[in-house]
Motif scaffolding. Structure first.
Motif, PDB file in Angstrom:
ATOM      1  N   LEU A 167       0.841  -1.190   0.000  1.00 17.00           N
ATOM      2  CA  LEU A 167       0.000   0.000   0.000  1.00 17.00           C
ATOM      3  C   LEU A 167       0.881   1.246   0.000  1.00 17.00           C
ATOM      4  O   LEU A 167       1.893   1.303   0.701  1.00 17.00           O
ATOM      5  CB  LEU A 167      -0.903   0.021   1.226  1.00 17.00           C
ATOM      6  N   PRO A 168       0.505   2.270  -0.750  1.00 15.15           N
ATOM      7  CA  PRO A 168       1.265   3.521  -0.722  1.00 15.15           C
ATOM      8  C   PRO A 168       0.959   4.319   0.545  1.00 15.15           C
ATOM      9  O   PRO A 168      -0.056   4.080   1.209  1.00 15.15           O
ATOM     10  CB  PRO A 168       0.748   4.254  -1.962  1.00 15.15           C
ATOM     11  N   LYS A 169       1.817   5.253   0.857  1.00 21.02           N
ATOM     12  CA  LYS A 169       1.525   6.171   1.963  1.00 21.02           C
ATOM     13  C   LYS A 169       0.734   7.378   1.455  1.00 21.02           C
ATOM     14  O   LYS A 169      -0.108   7.916   2.166  1.00 21.02           O
ATOM     15  CB  LYS A 169       2.828   6.633   2.629  1.00 21.02           C
ATOM     16  N   ARG A 170       1.046   7.789   0.214  1.00 17.73           N
ATOM     17  CA  ARG A 170       0.379   8.952  -0.380  1.00 17.73           C
ATOM     18  C   ARG A 170      -0.145   8.551  -1.758  1.00 17.73           C
ATOM     19  O   ARG A 170       0.612   8.042  -2.582  1.00 17.73           O
ATOM     20  CB  ARG A 170       1.355  10.118  -0.540  1.00 17.73           C
ATOM     21  N   ALA A 171      -1.422   8.781  -1.988  1.00 16.29           N
ATOM     22  CA  ALA A 171      -2.009   8.373  -3.269  1.00 16.29           C
ATOM     23  C   ALA A 171      -2.816   9.506  -3.879  1.00 16.29           C
ATOM     24  O   ALA A 171      -3.517  10.238  -3.172  1.00 16.29           O
ATOM     25  CB  ALA A 171      -2.888   7.143  -3.095  1.00 16.29           C
ATOM     26  N   LEU A 172      -2.729   9.609  -5.189  1.00 16.21           N
ATOM     27  CA  LEU A 172      -3.573  10.520  -5.956  1.00 16.21           C
ATOM     28  C   LEU A 172      -4.526   9.687  -6.795  1.00 16.21           C
ATOM     29  O   LEU A 172      -4.094   8.776  -7.505  1.00 16.21           O
ATOM     30  CB  LEU A 172      -2.738  11.413  -6.879  1.00 16.21           C
ATOM     31  N   GLY A 191      -5.809   3.708   5.540  1.00 15.34           N
ATOM     32  CA  GLY A 191      -4.748   4.497   6.165  1.00 15.34           C
ATOM     33  C   GLY A 191      -3.860   5.266   5.217  1.00 15.34           C
ATOM     34  O   GLY A 191      -2.834   5.823   5.637  1.00 15.34           O
ATOM     35  N   VAL A 192      -4.224   5.311   3.934  1.00 15.05           N
ATOM     36  CA  VAL A 192      -3.434   6.038   2.945  1.00 15.05           C
ATOM     37  C   VAL A 192      -3.864   7.508   2.941  1.00 15.05           C
ATOM     38  O   VAL A 192      -5.048   7.823   3.072  1.00 15.05           O
ATOM     39  CB  VAL A 192      -3.624   5.422   1.543  1.00 15.05           C
ATOM     40  N   ASP A 193      -2.913   8.408   2.767  1.00 16.33           N
ATOM     41  CA  ASP A 193      -3.207   9.837   2.609  1.00 16.33           C
ATOM     42  C   ASP A 193      -3.667  10.041   1.167  1.00 16.33           C
ATOM     43  O   ASP A 193      -2.871   9.906   0.235  1.00 16.33           O
ATOM     44  CB  ASP A 193      -1.945  10.653   2.908  1.00 16.33           C
ATOM     45  N   VAL A 194      -4.947  10.365   0.971  1.00 15.78           N
ATOM     46  CA  VAL A 194      -5.552  10.355  -0.361  1.00 15.78           C
ATOM     47  C   VAL A 194      -5.949  11.745  -0.825  1.00 15.78           C
ATOM     48  O   VAL A 194      -6.586  12.511  -0.094  1.00 15.78           O
ATOM     49  CB  VAL A 194      -6.804   9.448  -0.394  1.00 15.78           C
ATOM     50  N   CYS A 195      -5.577  12.021  -2.069  1.00 18.66           N
ATOM     51  CA  CYS A 195      -5.990  13.235  -2.759  1.00 18.66           C
ATOM     52  C   CYS A 195      -6.737  12.805  -4.025  1.00 18.66           C
ATOM     53  O   CYS A 195      -6.343  11.826  -4.670  1.00 18.66           O
ATOM     54  CB  CYS A 195      -4.751  14.051  -3.129  1.00 18.66           C
ATOM     55  N   GLN A 196      -7.809  13.503  -4.363  1.00 19.96           N
ATOM     56  CA  GLN A 196      -8.576  13.175  -5.567  1.00 19.96           C
ATOM     57  C   GLN A 196      -8.696  14.406  -6.448  1.00 19.96           C
ATOM     58  O   GLN A 196      -9.153  15.460  -5.993  1.00 19.96           O
ATOM     59  CB  GLN A 196      -9.972  12.651  -5.185  1.00 19.96           C
ATOM     60  N   TYR A 197      -8.281  14.265  -7.719  1.00 21.05           N
ATOM     61  CA  TYR A 197      -8.415  15.342  -8.698  1.00 21.05           C
ATOM     62  C   TYR A 197      -9.566  15.004  -9.641  1.00 21.05           C
ATOM     63  O   TYR A 197      -9.648  13.882 -10.160  1.00 21.05           O
ATOM     64  CB  TYR A 197      -7.152  15.491  -9.551  1.00 21.05           C
ATOM     65  N   ALA A 218     -19.097  14.185   2.930  1.00 18.48           N
ATOM     66  CA  ALA A 218     -18.735  13.131   3.883  1.00 18.48           C
ATOM     67  C   ALA A 218     -17.334  12.594   3.615  1.00 18.48           C
ATOM     68  O   ALA A 218     -16.572  12.307   4.554  1.00 18.48           O
ATOM     69  CB  ALA A 218     -19.759  11.997   3.814  1.00 18.48           C
ATOM     70  N   MET A 219     -16.974  12.443   2.339  1.00 24.45           N
ATOM     71  CA  MET A 219     -15.636  11.968   2.004  1.00 24.45           C
ATOM     72  C   MET A 219     -14.570  12.929   2.515  1.00 24.45           C
ATOM     73  O   MET A 219     -13.554  12.503   3.078  1.00 24.45           O
ATOM     74  CB  MET A 219     -15.508  11.790   0.482  1.00 24.45           C
ATOM     75  N   GLN A 220     -14.801  14.211   2.320  1.00 27.37           N
ATOM     76  CA  GLN A 220     -13.815  15.192   2.779  1.00 27.37           C
ATOM     77  C   GLN A 220     -13.731  15.219   4.306  1.00 27.37           C
ATOM     78  O   GLN A 220     -12.642  15.351   4.867  1.00 27.37           O
ATOM     79  CB  GLN A 220     -14.177  16.573   2.222  1.00 27.37           C
ATOM     80  N   ALA A 221     -14.882  15.057   4.963  1.00 29.09           N
ATOM     81  CA  ALA A 221     -14.877  15.012   6.426  1.00 29.09           C
ATOM     82  C   ALA A 221     -14.105  13.803   6.944  1.00 29.09           C
ATOM     83  O   ALA A 221     -13.515  13.835   8.031  1.00 29.09           O
ATOM     84  CB  ALA A 221     -16.309  14.984   6.949  1.00 29.09           C
ATOM     85  N   ALA A 222     -14.082  12.727   6.145  1.00 33.82           N
ATOM     86  CA  ALA A 222     -13.377  11.501   6.540  1.00 33.82           C
ATOM     87  C   ALA A 222     -11.891  11.554   6.232  1.00 33.82           C
ATOM     88  O   ALA A 222     -11.144  10.650   6.618  1.00 33.82           O
ATOM     89  CB  ALA A 222     -14.000  10.293   5.846  1.00 33.82           C
ATOM     90  N   GLY A 223     -11.455  12.597   5.508  1.00 32.79           N
ATOM     91  CA  GLY A 223     -10.021  12.746   5.274  1.00 32.79           C
ATOM     92  C   GLY A 223      -9.572  12.734   3.828  1.00 32.79           C
ATOM     93  O   GLY A 223      -8.387  12.929   3.545  1.00 32.79           O
ATOM     94  N   VAL A 224     -10.484  12.494   2.868  1.00 32.94           N
ATOM     95  CA  VAL A 224     -10.115  12.541   1.456  1.00 32.94           C
ATOM     96  C   VAL A 224     -10.073  13.999   1.008  1.00 32.94           C
ATOM     97  O   VAL A 224     -11.034  14.747   1.200  1.00 32.94           O
ATOM     98  CB  VAL A 224     -11.123  11.767   0.579  1.00 32.94           C
ATOM     99  N   THR A 225      -8.963  14.418   0.432  1.00 34.69           N
ATOM    100  CA  THR A 225      -8.835  15.781  -0.077  1.00 34.69           C
ATOM    101  C   THR A 225      -9.273  15.807  -1.537  1.00 34.69           C
ATOM    102  O   THR A 225      -8.629  15.190  -2.390  1.00 34.69           O
ATOM    103  CB  THR A 225      -7.383  16.278   0.038  1.00 34.69           C
ATOM    104  N   PHE A 254       3.460  12.020  -4.842  1.00 35.49           N
ATOM    105  CA  PHE A 254       2.684  10.866  -4.388  1.00 35.49           C
ATOM    106  C   PHE A 254       3.496   9.594  -4.589  1.00 35.49           C
ATOM    107  O   PHE A 254       4.422   9.556  -5.408  1.00 35.49           O
ATOM    108  CB  PHE A 254       1.367  10.769  -5.157  1.00 35.49           C
ATOM    109  N   ASP A 255       3.110   8.546  -3.862  1.00 31.90           N
ATOM    110  CA  ASP A 255       3.720   7.232  -4.061  1.00 31.90           C
ATOM    111  C   ASP A 255       2.971   6.425  -5.106  1.00 31.90           C
ATOM    112  O   ASP A 255       3.524   5.514  -5.721  1.00 31.90           O
ATOM    113  CB  ASP A 255       3.721   6.455  -2.738  1.00 31.90           C
ATOM    114  N   LEU A 256       1.685   6.753  -5.309  1.00 35.03           N
ATOM    115  CA  LEU A 256       0.841   6.038  -6.266  1.00 35.03           C
ATOM    116  C   LEU A 256      -0.095   7.032  -6.936  1.00 35.03           C
ATOM    117  O   LEU A 256      -0.679   7.891  -6.263  1.00 35.03           O
ATOM    118  CB  LEU A 256       0.013   4.968  -5.552  1.00 35.03           C
TER     119      LEU A 256
END
Length: 452
Positions: A167-172, A191-197, A218-225, A254-256
Motif C-alpha cells: 500500500l502507498p503512503k500517499r495516493a492521488l 490508512g493512505v493519505d488520499v488526494c482526488q483530482y 462526507a468523504m472530505q470530512a473523513a479525510g479525502v482531499t 505521491f507514491d501512487l
C-alpha cells in the motif's frame, strides 16, 4: 451449411458466461467460449467483487472506533496488505473455478486464448485455429481509459489496484466517477493519505446533485482531499515518488497515482468493422433492442455495447439473448429503472431519475430527510444519512429514490422493487415504518421540501 458450433462466445465475463451456459443447458446448443485472460471478466477478477472486498477491509477502522464507544476494549493494529492479498486471490480463484465449472457442466467448450472474428460465421483463435458458428456473441467487456498525459506510464489503473505489492503512503486518484470515488474511500480507510483530482465541478457526475454533494462532503470530512476543477498536466518520477503537476498550478508528490477516468469497450482488433458491424464513437458495438448487430449472425452484450455498464445488466442481456435465439422465448433485456449503488463511504444507492432529470421531464415534488444515524450518533460520530424521493405531481409516482448512508446498496435494492412497480408517494406513506431503522424515513416523509 454445417457449423462447428451453434454459438461461439468471445469473452468470459458475466454476460458471455451466462449466455453460453443458458444456450447450452437450456437451449440445447453446441457452444464454445474463448477468454484470453481469466474466467469471470471485469466484475469477478478486477472489478466489483475484489473492490467490494476492499471496501469491507477499509471499513474496519471505523467499526473498531465505534466498538470502543460502545464499551468494547479493542485496539486496531496495522493493516496487513500482504495477508489481505493472499485471501483476496484465493477468493477470486474460487469464483473463477465456479464460473468455469458452470460452463463445463453445461457442456460448453472453453478456449483459454484470444479470439477474433474472421467473417460473419467464423472465429479465429490466437493459435491460428478457425471454427465456424451459426451465431457469434461478442462479450469482451471494457477496459480502463488512460489519457495521453506526459508521464502516464507512471500511473496505474483499476486493473492493477488489486495486485499492488504494498500500500502507498500517499495516493492521488484522478477522476470523479464511481470507480475513482470508491477507490479514494478505500485507500483512505486503509490508512493512505488520499488526494482526488477531478476536472469537473463535482464528483459523481450523472447522479442526483444533492446526493453526490452529500457524498463529497462526507468523504472530505473523513479525510479525502478533493480538488474539483483540477486535472493532471504531467507526471515525473523522482527519487522519493511521483511528482504531479496540476492545472491549478500546484506540484505535489505521491507514491501512487491511480487513473480512473472512464472505460472504453474492448473492440480493438476484433475484426468487426470490416464485416459491417457498426461501432460507436467510444468504440462500442452498436446493437438493437435484441442485442443484434447490423450483421445478423453477430450479437453483443454487456459493457462492450456501452448501454448500461453494470454486471447484472450484462447478465440479463446474455440471458435474454440465449432465450431468444436458442430457447424459443423471444424477449428483450429491460433497461428501464435499473438500480445501482456506489460503494463510497458513505454508500450511495439510486434508482430512477435524479431531481434534475425529473424536473426537465415534468413538475415534481421533492421529499428529503437528512439525519444522524443512531448507531454512530451514540458513538459520537458526525455521520449523516440522506433519504430522497422525487415524485411526479400529476401521477404521484415515485420517479426517483436516492439514499446516502450505511447499507444504501442493500436498501435501494428493495426500494427499486416498489419504484419498478410504479409505486406512488401514497403507497410509500401507507407502508408502516419498521422502527428503529434508517430506512423507515422512506415512508415517514410527509411534506415536500421543494416543488416545481
Amino acid at each position: 451449411m454445417a457449423f462447428d458450433y451453434d454459438l461461439f462466445v468471445i469473452g468470459g465475463g458475466s454476460g458471455g458466461v451466462r449466455a453460453a451456459r443458458i444456450a447450452a443447458s437450456e437451449g440445447g446448443a453446441k457452444v464454445a467460449l474463448a477468454e484470453e485472460y481469466r474466467m469471470g471478466g471485469t466484475c469477478v477478477i478486477r472489478g466489483c467483487v475484489p473492490k467490494k472486498l476492499m471496501v469491507y477491509a477499509s471499513e474496519y477502522p471505523g467499526l473498531i472506533e465505534d466498538a470502543r464507544a460502545y464499551g468494547w476494549k479493542v485496539e486496531a493494529g496495522a493493516f496487513n496488505w500482504g495477508h489481505f492479498r493472499v485471501q483476496l486471490e484465493a477468493e477470486l480463484n474460487r469464483l473463477e473455478a465456479a464460473y468455469r465449472g458452470g460452463l463445463t457442466g453445461a457442456g460448453v467448450e472453453i478456449f483459454d486464448q484470444r479470439a477474433t472474428v474472421a467473417d460473419p460465421h467464423t472465429v479465429e483463435l490466437a493459435d491460428g485455429r478457425r471454427f465456424t458458428a451459426k451465431h457469434i456473441l461478442i462479450a469482451t467487456g471494457g477496459r480502463p481509459f488512460m489519457p495521453d498525459v506526459p508521464g502516464a506510464e507512471l500511473a496505474v489503473t483499476s486493473n492493477e489496484m488489486f495486485r499492488l505489492d504494498m500500500l502507498p503512503k500517499r495516493a492521488l486518484v484522478v477522476g470523479g466517477g464511481f470507480i475513482a470515488s470508491e477507490f479514494a474511500c478505500i485507500l483512505n480507510g486503509l490508512g493512505v493519505d488520499v488526494c482526488q483530482y477531478y476536472r469537473g465541478a463535482q464528483i459523481l457526475r450523472g447522479f442526483d446533485d444533492e446526493a453526490r454533494g452529500h457524498v463529497a462532503t462526507a468523504m472530505q470530512a473523513a479525510g479525502v482531499t478533493i480538488h474539483c476543477g483540477t486535472d493532471v498536466l504531467r507526471m515525473e518520477k523522482t527519487h522519493t515518488g511521483i511528482r504531479v503537476v496540476a492545472t491549478d498550478g500546484t506540484e505535489r508528490e505521491f507514491d501512487l497515482v491511480l487513473y480512473a477516468t472512464g472505460r472504453k469497450p474492448n473492440t480493438a482488433g476484433l475484426g468487426l468493422e470490416p464485416l459491417g458491424v457498426e461501432l460507436g464513437r467510444n468504440g462500442e458495438v452498436k446493437v438493437d433492442e435484441w442485442s443484434q448487430t447490423a450483421v445478423p449472425s453477430i450479437y453483443a452484450v454487456g459493457d462492450v455495447t456501452d448501454r448500461i455498464n453494470l454486471t447484472p445488466v450484462a447478465i440479463r442481456e446474455g440471458h435474454a439473448f440465449a432465450d431468444t435465439v436458442f430457447g424459443g422465448k423471444p424477449r428483450k433485456a429491460d433497461h428501464e429503472l435499473v438500480a445501482s449503488a456506489v460503494f463510497t463511504q458513505p454508500e450511495l444507492g439510486t434508482v430512477g431519475l435524479s431531481e434534475e432529470a425529473a424536473r426537465e421531464q415534468e413538475p415534481v415534488e421533492v421529499y428529503v430527510a437528512s439525519f444522524r444515524p443512531m448507531q454512530t450518533l451514540f458513538a459520537g460520530r458526525q455521520d449523516r444519512v440522506m433519504m430522497k424521493l422525487v415524485v411526479s405531481q400529476s401521477s404521484r409516482k415515485v420517479l426517483g429514490c436516492h439514499i446516502v448512508g450505511p447499507g444504501a446498496g442493500e436498501m435501494i435494492q428493495l426500494a427499486a422493487v416498489a419504484v419498478k412497480m410504479g409505486a406512488t408517494k401514497e403507497d410509500f406513506d401507507r407502508t408502516v415504518a419498521v422502527h428503529p431503522t434508517m430506512a423507515e424515513e422512506l415512508v415517514t416523509m410527509r411534506n415536500p421540501v421543494r416543488r416545481g
